[in-house]
Design a protein around this motif. Structure first.
Motif, PDB file in Angstrom:
ATOM      1  N   THR A 101       8.125  22.952  45.213  1.00  0.00           N
ATOM      2  CA  THR A 101       7.669  24.240  44.700  1.00  0.00           C
ATOM      3  C   THR A 101       6.863  24.993  45.748  1.00  0.00           C
ATOM      4  OG1 THR A 101       5.618  23.341  43.799  1.00  0.00           O
ATOM      5  CG2 THR A 101       7.539  23.320  42.361  1.00  0.00           C
ATOM      6  N   ASP A 102       6.825  26.310  45.584  1.00  0.00           N
ATOM      7  CA  ASP A 102       6.010  27.125  46.476  1.00  0.00           C
ATOM      8  C   ASP A 102       4.584  27.210  45.948  1.00  0.00           C
ATOM      9  OD1 ASP A 102       5.982  28.981  44.377  1.00  0.00           O
ATOM     10  OD2 ASP A 102       7.483  30.285  45.304  1.00  0.00           O
ATOM     11  N   ASP A 103       3.783  28.071  46.529  1.00  0.00           N
ATOM     12  CA  ASP A 103       2.375  28.159  46.142  1.00  0.00           C
ATOM     13  C   ASP A 103       2.177  28.667  44.717  1.00  0.00           C
ATOM     14  OD1 ASP A 103       1.573  27.180  48.571  1.00  0.00           O
ATOM     15  OD2 ASP A 103       1.229  29.157  49.469  1.00  0.00           O
ATOM     16  N   ASN A 104       3.217  29.279  44.154  1.00  0.00           N
ATOM     17  CA  ASN A 104       3.142  29.771  42.776  1.00  0.00           C
ATOM     18  C   ASN A 104       3.855  28.840  41.803  1.00  0.00           C
ATOM     19  OD1 ASN A 104       1.705  32.239  43.344  1.00  0.00           O
ATOM     20  ND2 ASN A 104       3.595  33.002  44.277  1.00  0.00           N
ATOM     21  N   TRP A 105       4.134  27.611  42.236  1.00  0.00           N
ATOM     22  CA  TRP A 105       4.743  26.576  41.401  1.00  0.00           C
ATOM     23  C   TRP A 105       6.194  26.874  41.028  1.00  0.00           C
ATOM     24  CZ3 TRP A 105       1.257  23.011  42.053  1.00  0.00           C
ATOM     25  CH2 TRP A 105      -0.101  23.321  42.013  1.00  0.00           C
ATOM     26  N   VAL A 106       6.846  27.731  41.792  1.00  0.00           N
ATOM     27  CA  VAL A 106       8.252  28.055  41.558  1.00  0.00           C
ATOM     28  C   VAL A 106       9.095  27.234  42.532  1.00  0.00           C
ATOM     29  CG1 VAL A 106      10.000  29.877  41.588  1.00  0.00           C
ATOM     30  CG2 VAL A 106       7.674  30.381  40.785  1.00  0.00           C
ATOM     31  N   TYR A 107      10.230  26.720  42.064  1.00  0.00           N
ATOM     32  CA  TYR A 107      11.086  25.919  42.929  1.00  0.00           C
ATOM     33  C   TYR A 107      11.513  26.715  44.160  1.00  0.00           C
ATOM     34  CZ  TYR A 107      11.577  22.432  39.217  1.00  0.00           C
ATOM     35  OH  TYR A 107      11.330  21.464  38.275  1.00  0.00           O
ATOM     36  N   ASP A 108      11.457  26.038  45.314  1.00  0.00           N
ATOM     37  CA  ASP A 108      11.936  26.649  46.549  1.00  0.00           C
ATOM     38  C   ASP A 108      13.075  25.802  47.111  1.00  0.00           C
ATOM     39  OD1 ASP A 108      10.724  24.440  47.781  1.00  0.00           O
ATOM     40  OD2 ASP A 108       8.916  25.551  48.312  1.00  0.00           O
ATOM     41  N   GLN A 109      13.470  26.092  48.335  1.00  0.00           N
ATOM     42  CA  GLN A 109      14.610  25.396  48.941  1.00  0.00           C
ATOM     43  C   GLN A 109      14.164  24.350  49.958  1.00  0.00           C
ATOM     44  OE1 GLN A 109      17.396  25.989  47.583  1.00  0.00           O
ATOM     45  NE2 GLN A 109      17.294  28.047  46.725  1.00  0.00           N
ATOM     46  N   ASP A 110      12.905  23.943  49.912  1.00  0.00           N
ATOM     47  CA  ASP A 110      12.362  23.061  50.943  1.00  0.00           C
ATOM     48  C   ASP A 110      12.303  21.591  50.548  1.00  0.00           C
ATOM     49  OD1 ASP A 110      11.974  25.291  52.551  1.00  0.00           O
ATOM     50  OD2 ASP A 110       9.940  25.633  51.776  1.00  0.00           O
ATOM     51  N   GLY A 111      12.792  21.252  49.368  1.00  0.00           N
ATOM     52  CA  GLY A 111      12.716  19.878  48.912  1.00  0.00           C
ATOM     53  C   GLY A 111      13.899  19.032  49.355  1.00  0.00           C
ATOM     54  N   ALA A 112      14.090  17.915  48.684  1.00  0.00           N
ATOM     55  CA  ALA A 112      15.192  17.006  49.004  1.00  0.00           C
ATOM     56  C   ALA A 112      16.536  17.558  48.543  1.00  0.00           C
ATOM     57  CB  ALA A 112      14.949  15.648  48.354  1.00  0.00           C
ATOM     58  N   ALA A 113      16.506  18.670  47.839  1.00  0.00           N
ATOM     59  CA  ALA A 113      17.728  19.344  47.396  1.00  0.00           C
ATOM     60  C   ALA A 113      17.504  20.848  47.430  1.00  0.00           C
ATOM     61  CB  ALA A 113      18.107  18.893  45.983  1.00  0.00           C
ATOM     62  N   THR A 114      18.583  21.593  47.463  1.00  0.00           N
ATOM     63  CA  THR A 114      18.543  23.050  47.334  1.00  0.00           C
ATOM     64  C   THR A 114      19.217  23.421  46.019  1.00  0.00           C
ATOM     65  OG1 THR A 114      20.617  23.258  48.545  1.00  0.00           O
ATOM     66  CG2 THR A 114      18.581  23.401  49.822  1.00  0.00           C
ATOM     67  N   TYR A 115      19.116  24.679  45.633  1.00  0.00           N
ATOM     68  CA  TYR A 115      19.706  25.072  44.348  1.00  0.00           C
ATOM     69  C   TYR A 115      20.200  26.509  44.390  1.00  0.00           C
ATOM     70  CZ  TYR A 115      15.558  27.885  43.336  1.00  0.00           C
ATOM     71  OH  TYR A 115      14.573  28.839  43.380  1.00  0.00           O
TER      72      TYR A 115
END
Length: 592
Positions: A101-115
């Motif tokens: 998640t980003d600083d606003n707790w929204v999913y981003d593309q930086d994790g172990a998966a993208t979406y």
């Protein structure tokens, strides 16, 4: 006070480890009474950074983590099954979710998966990165995430993660009812790609969707109803986080070793040693260099700030403390709360309980400002949704007495204690958990304030109760418990359904309210993609909870931790360490 943990998102699924702190004058039941009672120096919480300042060169070393607790960790070491904060503190090193998640707790593309989200906002397609591996060397696959949905959605699932977000998944209702073998809305596209479709567009798709896989090859041979107690979760857990479990001393300690094939790269620490540390000696352990990191409670703040070998870091926590009323029971067969306890059916009685206690004094005198009065059950760490303009239950004993009179609770025999509207003795059992020196004085303080308005409240069985057994009794709706003092880590999804819906197992008060259900549904409706609409819905919802008082929110909290000055790269977000992969040490041994 240790928290019960709800949150279902964030790779770090945080809860604060903050404990109730000791009162400097515990001889008085009221921190505002007595000739010697003085307002203690308030902590300047703005002075603490969220990240340690050490910028020296790394060494390939290990770190010792202090799990501050007066009880053992339970050992439910899987994100799909655990419920208590001590277990989370173990989990944070080796388990995580696929989406970050980003600083606003929204999913981003930086994790172990993208979406990718579909144009109609109903379907999310998740693609796992090629280098994401379980600690046993097998790749993390789309089937592993599908398996998590099959487990949590199963009618045999015994955990607490099956909530409104799961119920929105297309085909989940039929699967959960045992009418289907698969979930139609969960589709494995290829080894690394999966799509999840919900029955309606839902803004929490990008903040509250479950994206934590379960290792199907490892766990798949264990029946769903036996997973939580299996050795594969309690003794030999496997994740895909930066560290893997090497050895567990049940309830006491865990040895982690670096996972060299971690998807982000080789973690900076070679190993982590976690050990349970009693709250009374946590700061002393930091001082001696026995541990490198620990949460610092308010009673030990003065001692901690004087240390030259640690740095204090902190943020406002995604959490709140509360006093809950037992309004009914959980119907396990129908998976729903039933509000059938007449004892606290009158909301004027509940409101009177809230007006009778002085949480401003508690925050200032017992916590030196590290806790502050909670006006809502949405913490200010959600600035877009916290209703800061709503007036909470401020201390007003005369208002409490007036409400009790109106509700028919009057002292009919002149003993100073009120009888119920039928003229019968009205005794209330108050359950409170152990954890820190202040818990008993604080419990007695609340009891005294209620007694001051004529309410006969007693500590359940005359004692505090250990964390695990306390929540077991709360969860099972022990009829001996009338009210209880707890704390929630809310998680990073603003949707509160998982704690408050009628079908939420975490709805411990067993509150059932038609308007509550309507507002919760509106908060995750297609219209709620409009931020102003959603804010208005959650403002209305907070006002409803305030009016109906199924719980009394008591304190918000500032999470404060101490890190040895050899620690580098440690950052706190929402009351937790944001990313253990980034943490390093710059000396072979701790500063003392």
């Amino acid at each position: 006070m240790k928290l019960k943990k709800y949150s279902k998102v964030l790779s770090t699924l945080a809860v604060s480890a903050l404990l109730l702190a000791a009162c400097s004058d515990s001889s008085s039941s009221d921190p505002g009474k007595g000739k010697t009672a003085k307002k203690p120096e308030q902590v300047d919480t703005a002075a603490f950074p969220a990240k340690v300042s050490n910028d020296k060169a790394d060494v390939d070393g290990s770190l010792t983590y202090g799990l501050v607790s007066d009880t053992p960790f339970e050992g439910v070491l899987n994100l799909a099954f655990y419920a208590g904060q001590p277990d989370y503190e173990v989990l944070q090193f080796f388990e995580e979710s696929l989406l970050s998640t980003d600083d606003n707790w929204v999913y981003d593309q930086d994790g172990a998966a993208t979406y990718e989200l579909s144009n109609d906002n109903k379907t999310i397609t998740i693609k796992i990165k090629d280098n994401v591996k379980w600690h046993d060397g097998n790749p993390v696959t789309a089937e592993d995430l599908e398996y998590a949905y099959l487990v949590i959605g199963s009618p045999k699932y015994k955990g607490v993660r099956y909530d409104s977000q799961f119920q929105l998944v297309e085909g989940m209702e039929a699967y959960h009812a045992g009418k289907a073998d698969k979930i139609s809305g969960v589709k494995v596209i290829d080894e690394k790609t999966i799509s999840i479709t919900q029955t309606q567009a839902n803004p929490s798709m990008l903040t509250g969707l479950w994206t934590t896989p379960l290792n199907k090859k490892y766990l798949g041979d264990v029946p769903v109803d036996q997973l939580e107690k299996s050795e594969k979760i309690r003794k030999n857990p496997i994740g895909f986080g930066p560290f893997k479990v090497k050895k567990i001393v049940p309830g006491e300690a865990v040895e982690f070793e670096r996972f060299d094939d971690y998807w982000k790269g080789k973690p900076k620490l070679s190993s982590v040693s976690l050990k349970v540390v009693n709250p009374q000696v946590a700061v002393a352990s930091l001082e001696k260099g026995d541990i490198d990191f620990a949460v610092v409670s308010a009673d030990q703040y003065d001692q901690a700030k004087a240390l030259k070998n640690i740095e204090l870091v902190g943020t406002v926590d995604l959490a709140y403390s509360y006093i809950g009323f037992k309004l009914g029971h959980w119907d396990a067969d129908k998976s729903t709360a039933v509000m059938d306890n007449p004892k606290f059916a009158d909301k004027k009685l509940r409101q009177a309980f809230a007006y009778a206690i002085n949480n401003k004094e508690v925050g200032e005198r017992m916590y030196k400002g590290l806790r502050f009065p909670a006006n809502s059950v949405v913490p200010p760490s959600f600035p877009e949704y916290h209703n800061k303009d709503m007036k909470g239950y401020e201390y007003d004993p005369e208002k409490a007495k007036q409400l009790l009179d109106e509700a028919g609770y009057k002292d009919t025999n002149d003993d100073g204690l009120r009888e119920d509207p039928n003229g019968k003795e009205f005794k209330i059992n108050f359950a409170s958990m152990s954890g820190g020196d202040i818990q008993e004085p604080l419990t007695k303080y609340y009891i005294q304030q209620w007694k001051d308005v004529g309410l006969d409240v007693e500590m359940l069985e005359g004692r505090l109760h250990e964390f695990n057994s306390f929540y077991e009794r709360v969860e099972k709706d022990d009829p001996k418990i009338d009210i209880y003092m707890g704390a929630w880590g809310t998680g990073s999804d603003p949707d509160p359904s998982g704690l408050w819906a009628t079908t939420a197992p975490f709805n411990y008060p067993r509150w059932v309210n038609k308007e509550n259900e309507e507002l919760l549904k509106k908060g995750i409706s297609p219209e709620a993609f409009d931020m102003e609409f959603r804010k208005d819905v959650y403002n209305q919802w907070q006002e409803l909870v305030h009016e109906e008082v199924p719980v009394i929110p008591t304190l918000f909290r500032y999470s404060l931790s101490g890190a040895n000055k050899r620690v580098k790269g440690l950052k706190i977000k929402g009351g937790q360490v944001e990313d253990w992969y980034e943490v390093a040490v710059t000396a072979d041994t701790p500063e003392k």
